[in-house]
Enzyme design. Structure first.
Site, short mmCIF file in Angstrom:
data_model
loop_
_atom_site.label_atom_id
_atom_site.label_comp_id
_atom_site.label_asym_id
_atom_site.label_seq_id
_atom_site.Cartn_x
_atom_site.Cartn_y
_atom_site.Cartn_z
N LYS B 117 0.86 -1.29 -0.11
CA LYS B 117 0.06 -0.15 -0.36
C LYS B 117 0.78 1.49 -0.57
CE LYS B 117 -4.40 -1.91 0.58
NZ LYS B 117 -5.48 -1.14 0.10
N GLU B 201 -5.91 11.12 7.62
CA GLU B 201 -6.49 11.22 6.24
C GLU B 201 -7.32 12.10 6.31
OE1 GLU B 201 -5.07 7.19 4.76
OE2 GLU B 201 -7.49 7.34 5.02
N ARG B 293 -3.67 -7.85 -12.38
CA ARG B 293 -4.00 -9.21 -13.41
C ARG B 293 -5.09 -9.00 -13.64
NH1 ARG B 293 -8.64 -9.12 -9.72
NH2 ARG B 293 -8.44 -8.51 -7.31
#
Lengths: 78, 461
Positions: B117, B201, B293
């Protein structure tokens, strides 16, 4: 003698998590509604609850083994 | 192309999807399967197959040695990981390469970099992609916290720097609350983690989940527009669309360009997805993560662009270059995918791994079903509950929802409980019709009893 059957197919676990002790061991008393194990079905964990009362004898299904619906999971002495 | 024998290290509907793509490219397929999966559709469809271990995924589909050695034994020259299982495991990608085969996806370094992350956030920032505004690092004092919060903008989330699992998170609406909460959070973090460091945040209430499909060949990258995936239950997407409803054209262009910039910055090879949170109140979007993916919902992007993403990723892995320029990728109409899971939506989504009875699968122009079912197939209980996906494509979103309702009512799978009634109810819902939803919407809608209420109103008849 009475047996607890699995309500679902999946993977049977005797313990709430790998580090913990099995839900029941020999000689424990079991009441109706007591959790005796977990069945993992499609990534969901379902608690298996006893529908009978008695004294816990032994697990009949191996920990972390595949089982079918209706398989015997544990044996109680009534 | 350098790929002649493709090993499929996955199961279920995506294995079937990969076989179809490989067939179209003239590539031979080798299907891996666990002892519980010997009857699955992709084993029947593949050119060859091999058992890789017992039912438990950790001893089969997740066992790197078992998968790689089976691929080597079958003389595969490439391995497709699908999604889930080992698809984003850098060690697996490396093991495939070390064994002399091609991994259909980016290299291990890229998987590792985008899987972390913190490093993914740094890559995004460096590429000019917006991230959720936050403190640069630890915040030690309440005064510092107040100063930083002013630049981030309220409401702010106060998190323990050493924490995890949502513990110690507080949301402050203004400076007064922040000055009140910060010392509490600090004390709690110190007690819980032995470290009183805090992190701030911006709190985004009721965000939407918007993502962008990209394709890269290691030098160039293109996007295949955005997807809207806000309808989620327990963080699992249940309904996805391409494109996103109610977004301004300029915002979409910005989202897509940022995704391409990020893909180019990491010299991305293969198919990938850049995921964003979108704040409807401010019109701003923020990078959350990159998935390295193919995704379950890739189908809606295929429907609106006409590009076969799975074929493209195999072709690129085989040494091919992107053969489409961005200006050749044209958006056409609107597509919706709904996930058909073996779960009973009227019983708290209890899994239902039954035996497939008589099936009637909807067909027609703009109707697609990706699945791995056949009549008489016993669904194994050991893996996830996804049976397949119903995808519809129409000129407009309204027409797509109409088509979805018709197709859902035609779709019959005997012997199983599925999530189809949920999708019929959603397709009949006024807010869904209006595109008024966000990532917190579906669970609240279910908790308020709307599924049963819609059924009573006759939507399911």
């Amino acid at each position: 003698m009475a047996n607890i059957q699995s309500p679902l197919p999946g993977t049977f676990y005797q313990k709430p998590s790998p580090e913990e002790a099995p839900y029941k061991s020999n000689g424990d008393s079991v009441n109706i509604g007591d959790t005796i194990g977990l069945v993992e079905v499609m990534k969901t964990f379902i608690e298996v609850k006893s529908d009978i009362r008695g004294t816990f004898s032994e697990y009949l299904a191996v920990d972390a083994a595949p089982i079918q619906a209706g398989d015997f999971l544990a044996e109680l002495m009534a | 192309m350098n790929i002649n024998r493709l090993f499929i290290a996955n199961r279920g509907e995506i294995a079937v999807r990969i076989i179809k793509a490989a067939n179209a490219l003239g590539v031979k397929t080798i299907q891996a399967f666990s002892e519980a999966d010997k009857d699955m559709l992709s084993v029947r469809l593949a050119d060859e197959s091999i058992c890789i271990g017992p039912a438990s995924a950790s001893a089969s589909y997740l066992d790197i040695n078992a998968v790689v050695s089976a691929a080597v034994r079958m003389k595969a020259d490439a391995v497709h990981p699908g999604y889930g299982f080992l698809a984003e495991n850098a060690d697996f990608a490396k093991a495939v390469k070390d064994a002399g085969m091609i991994f259909v996806g980016p290299d291990a370094e890229t998987i590792e970099r985008m899987g972390d992350k913190v490093s993914a956030r740094q890559v995004a920032e460096a590429a000019g992609v917006p991230v959720v505004p936050g403190s640069k690092g630890r915040v030690e004092s309440t005064d510092d916290a107040a100063k930083i919060a002013k630049t981030i903008g309220y409401p702010v989330m106060i998190k323990a720097a050493a924490g995890g699992g949502g513990r110690g998170i507080r949301i402050a609406q203004n400076e007064e609350e922040l000055r009140n909460f910060a010392p509490q959070a600090q004390a709690e973090a110190l007690a819980a983690f032995g470290d009183g460091g805090l992190y701030l945040e911006r709190a985004i209430r009721s965000p939407r989940h918007i993502e962008v499909q990209i394709l890269g060949d290691g030098v160039n990258a293109i996007h295949c527009f955005e997807r809207e995936c806000s309808l989620q239950r327990r963080r699992q997407k249940v309904w996805e669309e391409a494109g996103a409803v109610n977004l301004k054209k300029a915002t979409v262009a910005h989202l897509c360009q940022a995704a391409v910039d990020l893909a180019k910055a990491v010299q991305y090879r293969g198919a990938g997805t850049i995921e964003y949170l979108y704040d409807d109140d401010t019109g701003e979007f923020y990078f959350i993560e990159m998935n390295t993916r193919i995704q379950v919902e890739h189908t809606v992007s295929e429907m609106i662009t006409g590009i076969d993403l799975v074929q493209e990723m195999i072709r690129i892995a085989g040494g091919g270059k992107l053969n489409l320029r961005q200006d050749q990728i044209i958006r056409n109409g609107h597509a919706i995918e709904v996930r058909i899971n073996a779960e009973d939506p009227f019983m708290q989504f209890m899994p239902f791994p039954g035996k497939v009875g008589t099936m009637s699968i909807p067909k027609g122009d703009g109707v697609r079903v990706d699945h791995f079912l056949y009549e008489g197939y016993q669904i194994p209980p050991f893996y996830d509950s996804l049976l397949g996906k119903l995808i519809v494509h129409a000129p407009s979103r309204d027409e797509a929802i109409n088509k979805l309702l018709v197709a859902l009512k035609e779709f019959q799978i005997g012997g199983l409980k599925t999530t189809m009634p949920l999708h019929i109810a959603l397709a009949s819902d006024r807010d869904v019709r209006a595109g008024k939803f966000h990532t917190q919407w579906l669970e609240a809608w279910l908790a308020a009893g709307n599924l049963d209420a819609t059924m009573r109103e006759g939507a399911l008849l």
